[in-house]
Design an enzyme around this catalytic site. Structure first.
Site, mmCIF file in Angstrom:
data_model
loop_
_atom_site.group_PDB
_atom_site.id
_atom_site.type_symbol
_atom_site.label_atom_id
_atom_site.label_comp_id
_atom_site.label_asym_id
_atom_site.label_seq_id
_atom_site.Cartn_x
_atom_site.Cartn_y
_atom_site.Cartn_z
ATOM 1 N N ASP A 8 21.671 13.261 18.656
ATOM 2 C CA ASP A 8 21.011 12.115 19.736
ATOM 3 C C ASP A 8 20.517 10.895 19.306
ATOM 4 O O ASP A 8 20.555 9.645 20.152
ATOM 5 C CB ASP A 8 20.374 12.854 20.876
ATOM 6 C CG ASP A 8 20.801 14.076 21.721
ATOM 7 O OD1 ASP A 8 22.088 14.002 21.968
ATOM 8 O OD2 ASP A 8 20.220 15.197 21.670
ATOM 9 N N HIS B 198 14.633 18.991 16.092
ATOM 10 C CA HIS B 198 15.861 19.881 16.580
ATOM 11 C C HIS B 198 15.131 21.479 16.630
ATOM 12 O O HIS B 198 14.466 21.853 15.941
ATOM 13 C CB HIS B 198 17.186 19.768 16.031
ATOM 14 C CG HIS B 198 18.153 20.608 16.556
ATOM 15 N ND1 HIS B 198 18.593 21.905 16.464
ATOM 16 C CD2 HIS B 198 19.202 20.032 17.279
ATOM 17 C CE1 HIS B 198 19.793 22.022 16.994
ATOM 18 N NE2 HIS B 198 20.121 20.939 17.767
#
Length: 464
Positions: A400, A340
């Site tokens: 996700d 991320h």
């Protein structure tokens, strides 16, 4: 009947037209080529990122805070477990709060983001009632703008629906706080309806399936109502709880994420709410942003097909190494859902979603598949670190990684994975728009681009 018939925007180009199109395309690519060394020479903050990959500070906000590392006095980034705050409240505390009281939390979260404080019981009841009343679409809107003018991509249809709301809002250009709140409530309430109707319109037109339109049920929470419009009454309490949790976790993520920054960027130009939200939708549609969970699902399907024993960590690791070496899956070298921009050791959204996803996997008889996800989550960060030679950023699973699996278990079509993200994030977008329009520096956001094209003397057309 489709109002645009069989119109194709490329249909007017034919025959010799392709010669000039091909020439222009090649010329455009050549003209766009910039020497990579120039970015270092001029200290360009590519992607508005600093050299250590932290974001360039471009504004201030009181809405969301994303914490993924600590920065020492000498500028070194130290990895830490991720934290996410909505208006100063940690996301874990918010989620544990409404879950422990056995109720849904998205409406409360939307109130918090807009008002800056948690609602009392009576305030939450009034706010929820407002959202419920705003769900119903005018009949002309449903028939003419969603069901007649159909499209293959739900995100584009959602953006078109938002832009069409401008025409039915007599106060569309009114930027008073009261009007911005009314527009925000209407958008938050209508997004799930837009998505459900757009999906069934698309399915009817392009997949030759039944057109199903269910009117919103004002007695249901926003998460329950969306499942009802998509599936009728065929959903369990746990399914509704999972969707509600997912909406809460996706509702806000600071001012720097691409879609929220887009909303603030466009809002700084003093445009209307609908134009700003439609612009944010255009950003969220991108594979690098809202479409990431679909890539995770595709990757995991590929892993399931190529790893014979899902419980064998070594076999799973061997295949992940093939992916890293660009020998497997889409050969990009990416393990999707791992890593991320800000989070390092953990993404708090992934931690919270994983806990409930395990319960859902058991209910749906997909626990072995869940264990494979868990194995990839455990193995990928260390494999990535080793592949990079023991240097580089610490990575972990992001939200996700599990959201696509959750939507699969909920039997939600892939076409609306990203639209669900939008259903949640519109609450955050609206809060950021209000902050930008009412309390920003009143300056249009205008970063600089340095031109590196050489100066060329003009030549008459006969001498070119």
């Amino acid at each position: 009947m489709d109002l645009f018939g069989d119109y194709n925007n490329n249909s007017t180009f034919e025959g010799d037209d392709m010669r000039i199109i091909d020439y222009l395309a090649k010329s455009a690519v050549a003209a766009s080529d910039i020497d990579k060394n120039l970015f270092d020479k001029f200290n360009v903050k590519r992607g508005l990122r600093n050299a250590d990959f932290s974001g360039v500070l471009v504004g201030l906000t009181r809405i969301g805070d994303v914490v993924g590392y600590e920065k020492t006095d000498d500028g070194v980034l130290l990895p830490k477990d991720g934290e996410l705050y909505y208006r100063g409240y940690e996301i874990k505390d918010l989620c544990n709060g409404f879950q422990n009281e056995n109720r849904h939390g998205f409406e409360e979260t939307a109130f918090l983001l807009l008002a800056g404080k948690l609602p009392t019981r009576s305030e939450l009841t009034d706010f929820t009632s407002l959202l419920s009343r705003e769900r119903e679409l005018p009949s002309f809107f449903s028939k003419n703008l969603i069901l007649s003018i159909r499209g293959r991509n739900i995100m584009n249809m959602l953006a078109r629906s938002v832009l069409s709301m401008y025409a039915s809002d007599n106060e569309a250009e009114n930027y008073s706080p009261e009007n911005l709140i009314m527009q925000s409530i209407s958008l938050i309430a209508k997004f799930p309806v837009f998505v459900a109707y757009s999906y069934y319109g698309m399915r009817h037109s392009y997949q030759n399936k039944s057109l199903i339109i269910r009117h919103p049920n004002p007695e249901l929470s926003l998460a329950e109502n969306f499942l009802y419009m998509m599936k009728g009454s065929k959903y369990s309490k746990l399914e509704a709880d999972l969707l509600d949790l997912s909406l809460v976790l996706h509702a806000e993520h600071g001012g720097g994420n691409n879609s929220t920054f887009t909303c603030r960027l466009v809002s700084s130009a003093q445009t209307d709410t609908y134009a700003a939200i439609a612009a944010a939708l255009g950003s969220l549609k991108g594979d690098f942003h809202g479409g990431a969970n679909l890539k995770v699902v595709d990757m995991m399907e590929n892993i399931k097909e190529n790893v014979k024993n899902w419980g064998d960590d070594q076999e799973v690791a061997d295949y992940l190494n093939k992916i890293l070496r660009k020998e497997a899956f889409d050969k990009t070298g990416k393990i999707y859902g791992i890593g991320h921009a800000i989070y390092t050791k953990s993404d708090p959204r992934a931690v919270l979603l994983k806990e409930k996803a395990h319960e859902l996997a058991i209910e749906k008889g997909r626990e072995e598949e869940f264990k494979l996800y868990d194995a990839v989550e455990r193995l990928a960060p260390e494999l990535f670190y080793s592949y990079k030679g023991g240097v580089g950023k610490v990575v972990s699973a992001n939200v996700d990684f599990y959201s696509g699996f959750v939507y699969q278990c909920l039997e939600i079509p892939e076409e609306i994975y990203t639209p669900i993200f939008a259903i949640a994030r519109v609450a955050g977008w609206c809060a950021h728009r209000i902050e930008e329009v009412t309390f920003s520096s009143k300056r249009i956001i205008r970063p600089a681009y340095k031109n590196v094209c050489e100066r060329i003397p003009y030549l008459s057309i006969e001498n070119r």
